[in-house]
Design an enzyme around this catalytic site. Structure first.
Site, PDB file in Angstrom:
ATOM      1  N   SER A 183      -4.531   3.043   4.146  1.00 25.20           N
ATOM      2  CA  SER A 183      -4.748   2.356   2.872  1.00 25.20           C
ATOM      3  C   SER A 183      -4.822   0.840   3.100  1.00 25.20           C
ATOM      4  CB  SER A 183      -3.610   2.709   1.913  1.00 25.20           C
ATOM      5  OG  SER A 183      -3.794   2.101   0.672  1.00 25.20           O
TER       6      SER A 183
ATOM      7  N   LYS B  84       0.796  -1.238   0.000  1.00 24.04           N
ATOM      8  CA  LYS B  84       0.000   0.000   0.000  1.00 24.04           C
ATOM      9  C   LYS B  84       0.826   1.284   0.000  1.00 24.04           C
ATOM     10  CE  LYS B  84      -3.218  -1.340  -0.720  1.00 24.04           C
ATOM     11  NZ  LYS B  84      -3.358  -2.135  -1.993  1.00 24.04           N
TER      12      LYS B  84
ATOM     13  N   HIS C 185       7.602  -7.384  -1.890  1.00 25.07           N
ATOM     14  CA  HIS C 185       7.417  -6.594  -0.668  1.00 25.07           C
ATOM     15  C   HIS C 185       8.434  -7.019   0.388  1.00 25.07           C
ATOM     16  CE1 HIS C 185       3.760  -4.700  -1.961  1.00 25.07           C
ATOM     17  NE2 HIS C 185       2.977  -5.746  -1.852  1.00 25.07           N
TER      18      HIS C 185
HETATM   19  P1  A3P Z   1      -5.109   4.721  -1.129  1.00 27.00           P
HETATM   20  O1  A3P Z   1      -5.694   3.492  -0.483  1.00 27.00           O
HETATM   21  O2  A3P Z   1      -4.606   5.707  -0.113  1.00 27.00           O
HETATM   22  O3  A3P Z   1      -6.012   5.348  -2.123  1.00 27.00           O
HETATM   23  P2  A3P Z   1      -0.238  -0.436  -3.675  1.00 27.00           P
HETATM   24  O4  A3P Z   1      -0.219  -0.181  -5.141  1.00 27.00           O
HETATM   25  O5  A3P Z   1       1.122  -0.507  -3.065  1.00 27.00           O
HETATM   26  O6  A3P Z   1      -1.129  -1.562  -3.309  1.00 27.00           O
HETATM   27  O7  A3P Z   1      -0.859   0.895  -3.016  1.00 27.00           O
HETATM   28  C1  A3P Z   1      -2.193   1.245  -3.239  1.00 27.00           C
HETATM   29  C2  A3P Z   1      -2.334   2.723  -2.932  1.00 27.00           C
HETATM   30  O8  A3P Z   1      -1.788   3.481  -4.021  1.00 27.00           O
HETATM   31  C3  A3P Z   1      -3.794   3.118  -2.818  1.00 27.00           C
HETATM   32  O9  A3P Z   1      -3.813   4.245  -1.941  1.00 27.00           O
HETATM   33  C4  A3P Z   1      -4.103   3.512  -4.265  1.00 27.00           C
HETATM   34  O10 A3P Z   1      -5.234   4.304  -4.406  1.00 27.00           O
HETATM   35  C5  A3P Z   1      -2.835   4.254  -4.621  1.00 27.00           C
HETATM   36  N1  A3P Z   1      -2.593   4.319  -6.078  1.00 27.00           N
HETATM   37  C6  A3P Z   1      -2.805   3.368  -7.006  1.00 27.00           C
HETATM   38  N2  A3P Z   1      -2.480   3.819  -8.225  1.00 27.00           N
HETATM   39  C7  A3P Z   1      -2.037   5.076  -8.069  1.00 27.00           C
HETATM   40  C8  A3P Z   1      -1.568   6.072  -8.984  1.00 27.00           C
HETATM   41  N3  A3P Z   1      -1.491   5.838 -10.287  1.00 27.00           N
HETATM   42  N4  A3P Z   1      -1.201   7.269  -8.470  1.00 27.00           N
HETATM   43  C9  A3P Z   1      -1.273   7.519  -7.142  1.00 27.00           C
HETATM   44  N5  A3P Z   1      -1.723   6.624  -6.230  1.00 27.00           N
HETATM   45  C10 A3P Z   1      -2.099   5.418  -6.689  1.00 27.00           C
END
Ligand code: A3P
Length: 305
Positions: A141, A48, A111
């Protein structure tokens, strides 16, 4: 030893880090079987922290000569970023939807903390990009993400309160936790061997995505030419990979299970903002987390806010 993690799911401690059973199995198989190549590019994040975003950026940047970002059939239009850059620890076991990439460079993600990576990653010339995110937003998140998954499988799942959940996160009992250990490992390494690890922050990507795209390309020895800069290639990549664009692609709106076991593609996109922690944590909870982070990072020169 075993413990209930921040969402009350059983986790195992392995070499100082916490894992659920399935990921622990994939991790140990990966450690024993993976042979890194000098040209591999390994993306490392805590869950996340913006993994999906980093995967889309690195794929677009490194494959830009093969696939123009304006191409209607660009792989990111048809495949979720996790299908293009798989997590190592999910490649093993009975997961048929993911494959070890072929060709060079191989783009892979994990990870895992540095201490649990296979020796060949450490000894080869392969490059690591590490992305971290403010722990308040990462926690929030993760809380939303895990809650959704756990409820899907068991609508009567008994979650701990937010306070308890945060308490366990602060004890390090969360997926791949303690989160600060992983961050510190890669931070130190990026200072000692900047050619081996590029250390990035989610908030810096939000702050100046163009500069960070150049930073990534320079580090991977595929800098943008002045011709590309003049043609707006970097802006196009940044726009394509933005939350607004990426999350609205049909493939990423899909609620079908994608390339990460048990997780639908649309679950990787929620708000994509800085500061959403304010909607879940009280000021005193946030302060408690800040204090812990400050204490853990003390003397490292790293600030996470
Ligand atoms: P939030 O839950 O705060 O919205 P991961 O990709 O490591 O699983 O993390 C997911 C987090 O990154 C989520 O945060 C998601 O919305 C955000 N996220 C996914 N794609 C993104 C993008 N292109 N730009 C910015 N944030 C992004």
């Amino acid at each position: 030893p075993t413990r209930k993690d921040m969402m009350n799911a059983l986790h195992y401690c392995y070499n100082g880090f916490w894992f659920c059973e399935a990921i622990l199995e994939g991790t140990t198989t990966f450690q024993q079987n993976f042979q890194a190549q000098d040209t591999d590019i390994i993306l490392v994040t805590a869950p996340k922290s913006g993994t999906t975003w980093l995967k889309s950026l690195v794929f677009s940047i490194t494959c830009r000569l093969q696939y123009k970002i304006s191409d209607k059939n660009h792989p990111l239009v048809t495949t979720n970023p996790h299908g293009l850059i798989p997590f190592f620890e999910f490649l093993y076991g009975d997961n048929k939807s993911l494959h070890m990439p072929v060709g060079k460079p191989r783009l892979l993600a994990t990870h895992l903390p540095y201490t649990l990576l296979p020796e060949s990653i450490k000894t080869s010339k392969c490059k690591i990009i590490y992305l971290c995110r403010n722990p308040r937003d990462t926690f929030v998140s993760m809380w939303h993400f895990r809650k959704k998954i756990l409820l899907k499988f068991d609508p009567s799942w008994q979650f701990p309160s937010i306070e308890e959940s945060l308490e366990r996160f602060c004890e390090g009992v969360s997926k791949y936790g303690p989160f600060w250990e992983q961050i510190l490992q890669f931070w130190k390494l990026s200072k000692e061997s900047p050619e081996k690890v590029l250390f990035l922050k989610y908030e810096d990507l939000k702050g100046d995505i163009i500069a960070q795209c150049k930073n990534i390309a320079d580090y991977l020895n595929c800098s943008f030419s002045s011709e590309e800069e003049n043609e707006g290639v970097i802006e196009d990549i940044a726009k394509f990979c933005s939350f607004e664009h990426l999350s609205n692609l049909e493939v990423n709106k899909s609620n079908e299970e994608g390339n990460v076991p048990l997780i639908e593609n649309n679950m990787f996109f929620r708000k994509g903002e800085i500061g959403d922690w304010k909607n879940l944590l009280t000021t005193s909870m946030a302060e408690k987390l800040d204090q812990l982070v400050e204490q853990k990072l003390h003397g490292s020169g790293l600030k996470l806010n």
